[in-house]
Design a protein around this motif. Structure first.
Motif, PDB file in Angstrom:
ATOM      1  N   ALA A 146       0.697  25.173  78.683  1.00 26.44           N
ATOM      2  CA  ALA A 146       1.105  25.328  80.080  1.00 26.44           C
ATOM      3  C   ALA A 146      -0.079  25.575  81.014  1.00 26.44           C
ATOM      4  CB  ALA A 146       2.103  26.475  80.216  1.00 26.44           C
ATOM      5  N   HIS A 147      -1.139  26.205  80.503  1.00 25.23           N
ATOM      6  CA  HIS A 147      -2.220  26.650  81.382  1.00 25.23           C
ATOM      7  C   HIS A 147      -3.580  26.020  81.102  1.00 25.23           C
ATOM      8  CE1 HIS A 147       0.408  29.634  83.182  1.00 25.23           C
ATOM      9  NE2 HIS A 147       0.800  29.971  81.961  1.00 25.23           N
ATOM     10  N   THR A 148      -3.641  25.170  80.075  1.00 21.59           N
ATOM     11  CA  THR A 148      -4.902  24.503  79.735  1.00 21.59           C
ATOM     12  C   THR A 148      -4.584  23.075  79.299  1.00 21.59           C
ATOM     13  OG1 THR A 148      -4.985  24.904  77.335  1.00 21.59           O
ATOM     14  CG2 THR A 148      -5.720  26.712  78.758  1.00 21.59           C
ATOM     15  N   GLU A 149      -5.621  22.342  78.946  1.00 22.23           N
ATOM     16  CA  GLU A 149      -5.420  21.010  78.373  1.00 22.23           C
ATOM     17  C   GLU A 149      -5.476  21.058  76.853  1.00 22.23           C
ATOM     18  OE1 GLU A 149      -8.031  18.153  80.179  1.00 22.23           O
ATOM     19  OE2 GLU A 149      -7.400  18.701  82.198  1.00 22.23           O
ATOM     20  N   TYR A 150      -5.356  22.245  76.294  1.00 25.15           N
ATOM     21  CA  TYR A 150      -5.443  22.451  74.849  1.00 25.15           C
ATOM     22  C   TYR A 150      -4.087  22.849  74.289  1.00 25.15           C
ATOM     23  CZ  TYR A 150     -10.427  22.328  75.685  1.00 25.15           C
ATOM     24  OH  TYR A 150     -11.689  21.933  76.051  1.00 25.15           O
ATOM     25  N   SER A 151      -3.892  22.532  73.018  1.00 26.15           N
ATOM     26  CA  SER A 151      -2.616  22.852  72.387  1.00 26.15           C
ATOM     27  C   SER A 151      -2.617  24.210  71.689  1.00 26.15           C
ATOM     28  CB  SER A 151      -2.222  21.768  71.392  1.00 26.15           C
ATOM     29  OG  SER A 151      -3.203  21.648  70.385  1.00 26.15           O
ATOM     30  N   ASP A 152      -3.795  24.760  71.428  1.00 22.90           N
ATOM     31  CA  ASP A 152      -3.851  26.096  70.839  1.00 22.90           C
ATOM     32  C   ASP A 152      -5.163  26.784  71.201  1.00 22.90           C
ATOM     33  OD1 ASP A 152      -5.892  25.809  68.620  1.00 22.90           O
ATOM     34  OD2 ASP A 152      -4.431  24.355  67.902  1.00 22.90           O
ATOM     35  N   TYR A 153      -5.152  28.111  71.075  1.00 25.05           N
ATOM     36  CA  TYR A 153      -6.305  28.902  71.488  1.00 25.05           C
ATOM     37  C   TYR A 153      -7.530  28.656  70.606  1.00 25.05           C
ATOM     38  CZ  TYR A 153      -5.579  32.269  67.735  1.00 25.05           C
ATOM     39  OH  TYR A 153      -5.470  32.864  66.506  1.00 25.05           O
ATOM     40  N   ALA A 154      -7.347  28.389  69.321  1.00 29.03           N
ATOM     41  CA  ALA A 154      -8.482  28.169  68.429  1.00 29.03           C
ATOM     42  C   ALA A 154      -9.275  26.941  68.854  1.00 29.03           C
ATOM     43  CB  ALA A 154      -8.014  28.035  66.986  1.00 29.03           C
ATOM     44  N   GLU A 155      -8.562  25.884  69.186  1.00 32.97           N
ATOM     45  CA  GLU A 155      -9.205  24.656  69.669  1.00 32.97           C
ATOM     46  C   GLU A 155      -9.935  24.922  70.996  1.00 32.97           C
ATOM     47  OE1 GLU A 155      -7.849  20.141  71.028  1.00 32.97           O
ATOM     48  OE2 GLU A 155      -6.314  21.659  70.663  1.00 32.97           O
ATOM     49  N   TRP A 156      -9.300  25.684  71.852  1.00 38.50           N
ATOM     50  CA  TRP A 156      -9.896  26.017  73.151  1.00 38.50           C
ATOM     51  C   TRP A 156     -11.202  26.800  72.970  1.00 38.50           C
ATOM     52  CZ3 TRP A 156     -10.202  30.871  75.823  1.00 38.50           C
ATOM     53  CH2 TRP A 156     -10.576  30.777  77.160  1.00 38.50           C
ATOM     54  N   PHE A 157     -11.165  27.840  72.144  1.00 36.13           N
ATOM     55  CA  PHE A 157     -12.376  28.620  71.882  1.00 36.13           C
ATOM     56  C   PHE A 157     -13.454  27.753  71.242  1.00 36.13           C
ATOM     57  CE2 PHE A 157      -9.773  32.636  71.965  1.00 36.13           C
ATOM     58  CZ  PHE A 157     -10.476  33.242  72.989  1.00 36.13           C
ATOM     59  N   GLU A 158     -13.076  26.980  70.241  1.00 33.97           N
ATOM     60  CA  GLU A 158     -14.029  26.130  69.525  1.00 33.97           C
ATOM     61  C   GLU A 158     -14.705  25.146  70.479  1.00 33.97           C
ATOM     62  OE1 GLU A 158     -13.781  22.644  66.234  1.00 33.97           O
ATOM     63  OE2 GLU A 158     -12.681  24.491  65.749  1.00 33.97           O
ATOM     64  N   ASP A 159     -13.923  24.526  71.341  1.00 33.47           N
ATOM     65  CA  ASP A 159     -14.468  23.562  72.295  1.00 33.47           C
ATOM     66  C   ASP A 159     -15.440  24.218  73.268  1.00 33.47           C
ATOM     67  OD1 ASP A 159     -14.453  20.782  72.788  1.00 33.47           O
ATOM     68  OD2 ASP A 159     -13.233  21.087  74.594  1.00 33.47           O
ATOM     69  N   GLY A 160     -15.265  25.501  73.492  1.00 38.77           N
ATOM     70  CA  GLY A 160     -16.160  26.241  74.370  1.00 38.77           C
ATOM     71  C   GLY A 160     -17.396  26.774  73.661  1.00 38.77           C
ATOM     72  N   GLY A 161     -17.465  26.534  72.357  1.00 42.85           N
ATOM     73  CA  GLY A 161     -18.622  26.983  71.593  1.00 42.85           C
ATOM     74  C   GLY A 161     -18.507  28.421  71.120  1.00 42.85           C
ATOM     75  N   TYR A 162     -17.303  28.945  71.111  1.00 43.13           N
ATOM     76  CA  TYR A 162     -17.089  30.332  70.687  1.00 43.13           C
ATOM     77  C   TYR A 162     -16.567  30.362  69.257  1.00 43.13           C
ATOM     78  CZ  TYR A 162     -17.360  31.201  75.682  1.00 43.13           C
ATOM     79  OH  TYR A 162     -17.776  31.252  76.988  1.00 43.13           O
ATOM     80  N   LEU A 163     -17.289  31.076  68.386  1.00 47.13           N
ATOM     81  CA  LEU A 163     -16.868  31.280  67.011  1.00 47.13           C
ATOM     82  C   LEU A 163     -16.351  32.716  66.924  1.00 47.13           C
ATOM     83  CD1 LEU A 163     -16.661  30.285  64.098  1.00 47.13           C
ATOM     84  CD2 LEU A 163     -18.969  31.157  63.731  1.00 47.13           C
ATOM     85  N   LEU A 164     -15.041  32.848  66.868  1.00 45.87           N
ATOM     86  CA  LEU A 164     -14.422  34.173  66.904  1.00 45.87           C
ATOM     87  C   LEU A 164     -13.653  34.400  65.617  1.00 45.87           C
ATOM     88  CD1 LEU A 164     -13.144  33.952  70.569  1.00 45.87           C
ATOM     89  CD2 LEU A 164     -15.237  35.033  69.760  1.00 45.87           C
ATOM     90  N   GLU A 165     -14.279  35.149  64.729  1.00 46.12           N
ATOM     91  CA  GLU A 165     -13.673  35.392  63.424  1.00 46.12           C
ATOM     92  C   GLU A 165     -13.271  36.848  63.226  1.00 46.12           C
ATOM     93  OE1 GLU A 165     -16.757  33.899  60.871  1.00 46.12           O
ATOM     94  OE2 GLU A 165     -15.907  31.872  60.928  1.00 46.12           O
ATOM     95  N   SER A 166     -13.620  37.719  64.171  1.00 49.25           N
ATOM     96  CA  SER A 166     -13.313  39.138  64.010  1.00 49.25           C
ATOM     97  C   SER A 166     -13.150  39.788  65.381  1.00 49.25           C
ATOM     98  CB  SER A 166     -14.448  39.846  63.261  1.00 49.25           C
ATOM     99  OG  SER A 166     -15.615  39.857  64.067  1.00 49.25           O
ATOM    100  N   GLN A 167     -12.642  41.019  65.373  1.00 44.84           N
ATOM    101  CA  GLN A 167     -12.499  41.777  66.616  1.00 44.84           C
ATOM    102  C   GLN A 167     -13.863  41.994  67.257  1.00 44.84           C
ATOM    103  OE1 GLN A 167      -9.607  42.722  68.189  1.00 44.84           O
ATOM    104  NE2 GLN A 167     -10.972  43.281  69.860  1.00 44.84           N
TER     105      GLN A 167
END
Length: 110
Positions: free
Chosen positions: A47-68
């Protein structure tokens, strides 16, 4: 002259159900850390991005988020810039706030 009111039983039942849902939501979220997947759902991201899930969105932005710790280490300036470019929001805080509002509203059944 008498006036007959109807529907108060239904209203009372709806208010009771809302109160129960509000108590459950308060218990669920009060002071707890909410998993990002509960907020940035596929429906929210679509609804708010051109992505279907947050993992894809973060990955496309160059963010590797595996922990708090990875989330905590996000640069506010960088993530705000990415949010502005790729979402309907002006900041990461705005995005998370809307996601939380939508999730709580859903949990309340409103």
């Amino acid at each position: 002259m008498k006036i007959k009111f109807q529907g108060f039983d239904d209203l009372q039942k709806q208010l009771s159900n809302l109160e129960k849902a509000a108590n459950e939501v308060a218990e669920k979220y009060n002071g707890s850390i909410v998993d990002i997947s509960e907020l940035l759902t596929c429906d929210f991201m679509e609804a708010h991005t051109e992505y279907s899930d947050y993992a894809e969105w973060f990955e496309d932005g160059g963010y590797l988020l595996e922990s708090q710790e990875d989330f905590d280490a996000l640069s506010e300036k960088d993530i705000d810039s990415y949010v502005q470019k790729t979402t309907d929001f002006d900041s990461w805080e705005d995005m998370l706030g809307e996601a939380a509002t939508e999730q709580i509203t859903k949990d309340l059944g409103i």
